[in-house]
Design a protein around this motif. Structure first.
Motif, PDB file in Angstrom:
ATOM      1  N   ILE A 165     -37.909 -13.662  54.918  1.00  0.00           N
ATOM      2  CA  ILE A 165     -37.643 -12.064  54.562  1.00  0.00           C
ATOM      3  C   ILE A 165     -39.072 -12.054  53.650  1.00  0.00           C
ATOM      4  O   ILE A 165     -39.713 -12.674  53.112  1.00  0.00           O
ATOM      5  CB  ILE A 165     -36.558 -12.178  53.385  1.00  0.00           C
ATOM      6  N   SER A 166     -39.152 -10.650  53.243  1.00  0.00           N
ATOM      7  CA  SER A 166     -40.294  -9.847  52.612  1.00  0.00           C
ATOM      8  C   SER A 166     -39.658  -9.814  51.233  1.00  0.00           C
ATOM      9  O   SER A 166     -39.714 -10.749  50.193  1.00  0.00           O
ATOM     10  CB  SER A 166     -40.697  -8.529  53.383  1.00  0.00           C
ATOM     11  N   THR A 167     -39.055  -8.591  51.065  1.00  0.00           N
ATOM     12  CA  THR A 167     -38.537  -8.405  49.602  1.00  0.00           C
ATOM     13  C   THR A 167     -37.148  -8.513  49.435  1.00  0.00           C
ATOM     14  O   THR A 167     -36.522  -8.419  48.624  1.00  0.00           O
ATOM     15  CB  THR A 167     -39.089  -7.098  49.117  1.00  0.00           C
ATOM     16  N   GLY A 168     -36.359  -8.554  50.647  1.00  0.00           N
ATOM     17  CA  GLY A 168     -34.934  -8.957  50.592  1.00  0.00           C
ATOM     18  C   GLY A 168     -34.214  -7.664  50.359  1.00  0.00           C
ATOM     19  O   GLY A 168     -33.242  -8.053  49.780  1.00  0.00           O
ATOM     20  N   ARG A 169     -34.614  -6.548  50.318  1.00  0.00           N
ATOM     21  CA  ARG A 169     -33.781  -5.356  49.790  1.00  0.00           C
ATOM     22  C   ARG A 169     -33.148  -4.690  51.125  1.00  0.00           C
ATOM     23  O   ARG A 169     -33.318  -3.369  51.076  1.00  0.00           O
ATOM     24  CB  ARG A 169     -34.721  -4.320  48.991  1.00  0.00           C
ATOM     25  N   ASN A 170     -32.642  -5.580  52.130  1.00  0.00           N
ATOM     26  CA  ASN A 170     -32.219  -4.594  53.050  1.00  0.00           C
ATOM     27  C   ASN A 170     -30.761  -4.382  52.919  1.00  0.00           C
ATOM     28  O   ASN A 170     -29.584  -4.845  53.543  1.00  0.00           O
ATOM     29  CB  ASN A 170     -32.297  -5.945  54.170  1.00  0.00           C
TER      30      ASN A 170
ATOM     31  N   TYR B 189     -29.386   1.438  66.250  1.00  0.00           N
ATOM     32  CA  TYR B 189     -30.805   1.013  66.629  1.00  0.00           C
ATOM     33  C   TYR B 189     -31.024  -0.088  65.584  1.00  0.00           C
ATOM     34  O   TYR B 189     -32.205  -0.764  65.869  1.00  0.00           O
ATOM     35  CB  TYR B 189     -31.688   2.208  66.178  1.00  0.00           C
ATOM     36  N   ARG B 190     -30.338  -0.661  64.720  1.00  0.00           N
ATOM     37  CA  ARG B 190     -30.450  -1.612  63.573  1.00  0.00           C
ATOM     38  C   ARG B 190     -29.205  -2.159  63.274  1.00  0.00           C
ATOM     39  O   ARG B 190     -28.202  -1.574  63.209  1.00  0.00           O
ATOM     40  CB  ARG B 190     -31.120  -1.010  62.670  1.00  0.00           C
ATOM     41  N   LEU B 191     -29.169  -3.476  63.018  1.00  0.00           N
ATOM     42  CA  LEU B 191     -27.862  -4.094  62.788  1.00  0.00           C
ATOM     43  C   LEU B 191     -27.705  -4.802  61.405  1.00  0.00           C
ATOM     44  O   LEU B 191     -28.814  -5.457  61.128  1.00  0.00           O
ATOM     45  CB  LEU B 191     -27.750  -4.959  63.922  1.00  0.00           C
TER      46      LEU B 191
HETATM   47  C1  LIG Z   1     -30.235   4.557  48.760  1.00  0.00           C
HETATM   48  C2  LIG Z   1     -30.729   3.742  50.051  1.00  0.00           C
HETATM   49  C3  LIG Z   1     -31.646   4.240  50.812  1.00  0.00           C
HETATM   50  C4  LIG Z   1     -32.393   3.938  51.899  1.00  0.00           C
HETATM   51  N1  LIG Z   1     -33.257   4.392  52.688  1.00  0.00           N
HETATM   52  C5  LIG Z   1     -33.793   3.829  53.745  1.00  0.00           C
HETATM   53  C6  LIG Z   1     -34.569   4.724  54.673  1.00  0.00           C
HETATM   54  O1  LIG Z   1     -35.004   5.822  54.356  1.00  0.00           O
HETATM   55  N2  LIG Z   1     -35.178   3.891  55.705  1.00  0.00           N
HETATM   56  C7  LIG Z   1     -34.815   2.857  56.098  1.00  0.00           C
HETATM   57  O2  LIG Z   1     -35.627   2.199  56.951  1.00  0.00           O
HETATM   58  N3  LIG Z   1     -34.103   2.195  55.065  1.00  0.00           N
HETATM   59  C8  LIG Z   1     -33.267   2.577  53.899  1.00  0.00           C
HETATM   60  N4  LIG Z   1     -32.832   1.754  53.252  1.00  0.00           N
HETATM   61  C9  LIG Z   1     -32.256   0.439  53.632  1.00  0.00           C
HETATM   62  C10 LIG Z   1     -33.260  -0.581  53.153  1.00  0.00           C
HETATM   63  O3  LIG Z   1     -33.347  -0.662  51.564  1.00  0.00           O
HETATM   64  C11 LIG Z   1     -34.946  -0.695  53.528  1.00  0.00           C
HETATM   65  O4  LIG Z   1     -34.693  -0.398  54.874  1.00  0.00           O
HETATM   66  C12 LIG Z   1     -35.648  -1.693  52.917  1.00  0.00           C
HETATM   67  O5  LIG Z   1     -36.790  -1.526  53.183  1.00  0.00           O
HETATM   68  C13 LIG Z   1     -35.312  -3.069  53.539  1.00  0.00           C
HETATM   69  O6  LIG Z   1     -35.508  -4.140  52.703  1.00  0.00           O
HETATM   70  P1  LIG Z   1     -37.004  -4.873  52.666  1.00  0.00           P
HETATM   71  O7  LIG Z   1     -37.970  -3.918  52.724  1.00  0.00           O
HETATM   72  O8  LIG Z   1     -37.031  -5.646  51.437  1.00  0.00           O
HETATM   73  O9  LIG Z   1     -36.969  -5.798  53.743  1.00  0.00           O
HETATM   74  P2  LIG Z   1     -36.480  -7.383  53.862  1.00  0.00           P
HETATM   75  O10 LIG Z   1     -34.988  -7.304  53.298  1.00  0.00           O
HETATM   76  O11 LIG Z   1     -37.541  -8.024  53.468  1.00  0.00           O
HETATM   77  O12 LIG Z   1     -36.556  -7.445  55.716  1.00  0.00           O
HETATM   78  C14 LIG Z   1     -35.576  -7.206  56.386  1.00  0.00           C
HETATM   79  C15 LIG Z   1     -35.281  -8.218  57.494  1.00  0.00           C
HETATM   80  O13 LIG Z   1     -36.690  -8.122  58.417  1.00  0.00           O
HETATM   81  C16 LIG Z   1     -36.715  -9.593  58.565  1.00  0.00           C
HETATM   82  N5  LIG Z   1     -38.080  -9.860  57.895  1.00  0.00           N
HETATM   83  C17 LIG Z   1     -38.368  -9.428  56.789  1.00  0.00           C
HETATM   84  N6  LIG Z   1     -39.663 -10.010  56.768  1.00  0.00           N
HETATM   85  C18 LIG Z   1     -40.169 -10.775  57.639  1.00  0.00           C
HETATM   86  C19 LIG Z   1     -41.292 -11.452  57.880  1.00  0.00           C
HETATM   87  N7  LIG Z   1     -42.367 -11.310  57.270  1.00  0.00           N
HETATM   88  N8  LIG Z   1     -41.292 -12.152  58.872  1.00  0.00           N
HETATM   89  C20 LIG Z   1     -40.307 -12.119  59.851  1.00  0.00           C
HETATM   90  N9  LIG Z   1     -39.066 -11.557  59.486  1.00  0.00           N
HETATM   91  C21 LIG Z   1     -38.997 -10.808  58.495  1.00  0.00           C
HETATM   92  C22 LIG Z   1     -35.820 -10.301  57.915  1.00  0.00           C
HETATM   93  O14 LIG Z   1     -34.647 -10.871  58.723  1.00  0.00           O
HETATM   94  C23 LIG Z   1     -35.098  -9.648  56.777  1.00  0.00           C
HETATM   95  O15 LIG Z   1     -33.759  -9.772  56.646  1.00  0.00           O
HETATM   96  C24 LIG Z   1     -32.092   2.416  52.209  1.00  0.00           C
HETATM   97  C25 LIG Z   1     -30.902   1.643  51.330  1.00  0.00           C
HETATM   98  C26 LIG Z   1     -30.545   2.408  50.553  1.00  0.00           C
HETATM   99  C27 LIG Z   1     -29.482   1.678  49.615  1.00  0.00           C
END
Ligand SMILES: Cc1cc2nc3c(=O)[nH]c(=O)nc-3n(C[C@H](O)[C@H](O)[C@H](O)COP(=O)(O)OP(=O)(O)OC[C@H]3O[C@@H](n4cnc5c(N)ncnc54)[C@H](O)[C@@H]3O)c2cc1C
Length: 502
Positions: free
Chosen positions: A77-82, A432-434
């Motif tokens: 995971i990267s920052t885990g805020r999925n 488009y995303r799950l």
């Molecule tokens: C109020 C609100 C608004 C939001 N708005 C948006 C928006 O406008 N657009 C949007 O897209 N999302 C949105 N989100 C959803 C989410 O918060 C974001 O998509 C966020 O960027 C995903 O978390 P992350 O960047 O920490 O990625 P991560 O959680 O780190 O990564 C997502 C997944 O990608 C895979 N992964 C990550 N890093 C790696 C790596 N280095 N190598 C291989 N696999 C990897 C993992 O399976 C991981 O579970 C929103 C959520 C909320 C609550």
């Protein structure tokens, strides 16, 4: 725990930082094997996680990936805020979470051609801040500033300007076995870079988005020129006009009177919808285009309120900032929504949040029908879902359907999520995303299996992630992987088709 426990303890010692429990609390000096990653805001079934490793360098990532003992699987995971899709939880039980949040280097920033090379722990807030005052900006999302540019791009997330995968010009990928390869276009030794999104020959980069073929350790991110003028025009209309208004907005977008991602929100507790249209470019052009857009909108008589840069609308101000590459106003919105800051969203015991993200054709009739389906599912399940239109192009809409629920209603919210999957599939609209409970891969299972065997022959990486049920391990408690992994013991030999990174 056997091999896995010894291996994890070894890494704990070598990293010198202990293992992190869910919520990020670090535990130094003591193996914390067999813990989970804690609750996630989506209220998904808590996966059993063998451990969490937080390497601080790409070399440590390589050593971890190269030394994985048989039976151990990693979930990067990267920052885990999925949020709403599983947060930092793996798809299947038993994985060692490979948390790359400490890889925080902006390795290269070129504000001449407009590109940055960033590691997975670089947040959109950090990169946006580095770009402040330069001619370039980042395509930011409306999520927290503390989310990862790389993690979101790998999920094909959606920014305010375009889908994030369109920002990627290069990927650095660690394959199972520890081989590092660079795909796409990278700066040469002199720092020269052409931020071209295509590869020569067959494109391999897309294979590492929404897949479990590798660990991405860096990406080349294309930036956007900062517009000199930016106006945000808000067009309001009543629910019975939804289909006609969507068609009219598509026409305005096709005629280039709207740029970036057009957003349409239903206003809570009213029958009104509000469309937020970005008009930008040269300052005079933006001014003239905003006037023209408003004139056209008034002519159509569909919109009961037409106004530019409304000063009394906090959402408009937040979107305007995001469209200008500044995600900082997203933090108060997160705090307001969850009663917690980004670090506390998942641990908040009161508030839950889920996403369902289908793509639709950009047609008024499709959007109106999708709204009906959302209302029906809400009524049937006793939950309330909010569909936000994100027009990511003139022909495709990402309908971000979200649900905020009290944690006590988690069961009902998940029932509704299952129903949404069913109803939208019947209507012919796929996500488009799950989320981690509904993983699937659209491609032919035999081809996907062959690709997995090529990149990750021992199936060490992210079991279940975007895996077709026909090819991947079945999910859920009844089929949980044993202890540290699926028991795979295929040797970790070099993959002959890959060459090492320069
Ligand atoms: C109020 C609100 C608004 C939001 N708005 C948006 C928006 O406008 N657009 C949007 O897209 N999302 C949105 N989100 C959803 C989410 O918060 C974001 O998509 C966020 O960027 C995903 O978390 P992350 O960047 O920490 O990625 P991560 O959680 O780190 O990564 C997502 C997944 O990608 C895979 N992964 C990550 N890093 C790696 C790596 N280095 N190598 C291989 N696999 C990897 C993992 O399976 C991981 O579970 C929103 C959520 C909320 C609550």
């Amino acid at each position: 725990m056997g091999d896995c426990g010894d291996w994890v303890r070894g890494w704990e010692h070598r990293l010198g930082l202990g293992l992190a429990r869910a919520g990020g609390a670090q535990r130094g000096g003591q193996a914390d094997v067999g813990t989970d990653v804690g609750t996630d805001v989506g209220g998904f079934r808590t996966r059993h996680v063998a451990a969490t490793l937080r390497p601080g360098t790409v070399e440590q990532v390589r050593q971890i990936v190269a030394s994985v003992p048989p039976g151990v699987v990693l979930y990067p995971i990267s920052t885990g805020r999925n949020w709403g899709l599983g947060s930092r939880q793996p798809v299947a039980d038993g994985a060692v979470v490979l948390d790359l949040g400490r890889l925080q280097r902006v390795r290269h920033l070129d504000t001449g051609v407009g590109a940055a090379v960033v590691e997975p722990g670089v947040t959109q807030g950090a990169l946006a801040a580095r770009l402040d005052g330069t001619p370039y900006m980042l395509n930011v999302t409306s999520s927290s500033a503390h989310t990862s540019v790389v993690g979101n791009a790998l999920e094909r997330g959606v920014g305010l300007r375009r889908q994030r995968c369109e920002d990627v010009a290069g990927l650095e990928v660690m394959l199972a076995g520890g081989r590092l390869m660079r795909l796409g276009n990278w700066p040469d030794e002199a720092g020269r870079l052409v931020p071209y999104r295509q590869e020569l020959g067959p494109g391999l980069m897309p294979l590492f988005s929404q897949s479990n073929f590798g660990v991405v350790t860096a990406a080349v991110i294309r930036l956007l020129p900062r517009p000199q003028g930016l106006r945000l025009v808000r067009l309001a209309f009543e629910a019975p006009r939804l289909a006609a208004a969507v068609d009219e907005l598509r026409h305005l977008m096709q005629q280039r009177l709207i740029s970036g991602v057009l957003k349409i929100y239903p206003r809570p507790r009213t029958t009104e919808f509000r469309a937020y249209c970005c008009v930008d470019g040269d300052a005079e052009l933006a001014e003239a285009a905003a006037r023209l857009l408003m004139r056209r909108a008034r002519l159509g008589r569909l919109f009961n309120d037409v106004c530019a840069d409304p000063g009394d609308d906090p959402l408009a101000e937040r979107l305007r900032r995001c469209l200008g590459g500044d995600p900082s106003l997203n933090e108060p919105a997160i705090q307001n929504m969850f009663g917690a800051d980004a670090a506390g969203v998942d641990a908040n015991p009161a508030r839950g949040f889920l996403f369902f993200l289908p793509v639709l054709p950009f047609h008024g009739a499709a959007v109106a029908r999708a709204h009906e389906l959302v209302v029906q599912v809400g009524e049937q399940s006793g939950t309330w879902w909010r569909p936000t239109v994100n027009a990511i192009s003139c022909d495709v809409i990402d309908l971000a359907i979200s649900c905020r629920f009290p944690r006590a209603a988690t069961g009902a919210a998940h029932q509704a999520l299952d129903l949404l999957h069913e109803r939208f599939a019947e209507a012919g609209w796929r996500p488009y995303r799950l989320d981690i409970d509904h993983m699937d891969a659209g491609g032919p299972p035999d081809v996907l299996r062959r690709l997995k065997e090529t990149f990750d022959p021992a199936a060490v990486l992210a079991p279940g992630r975007y895996t077709s049920p026909a090819t991947g391990p079945a999910l859920g408690p009844a089929t949980a992987v044993p202890e540290c992994g699926p028991g795979a013991s295929v040797s970790q030999g070099d993959d002959p088709v890959m060459s090492p990174a320069p």
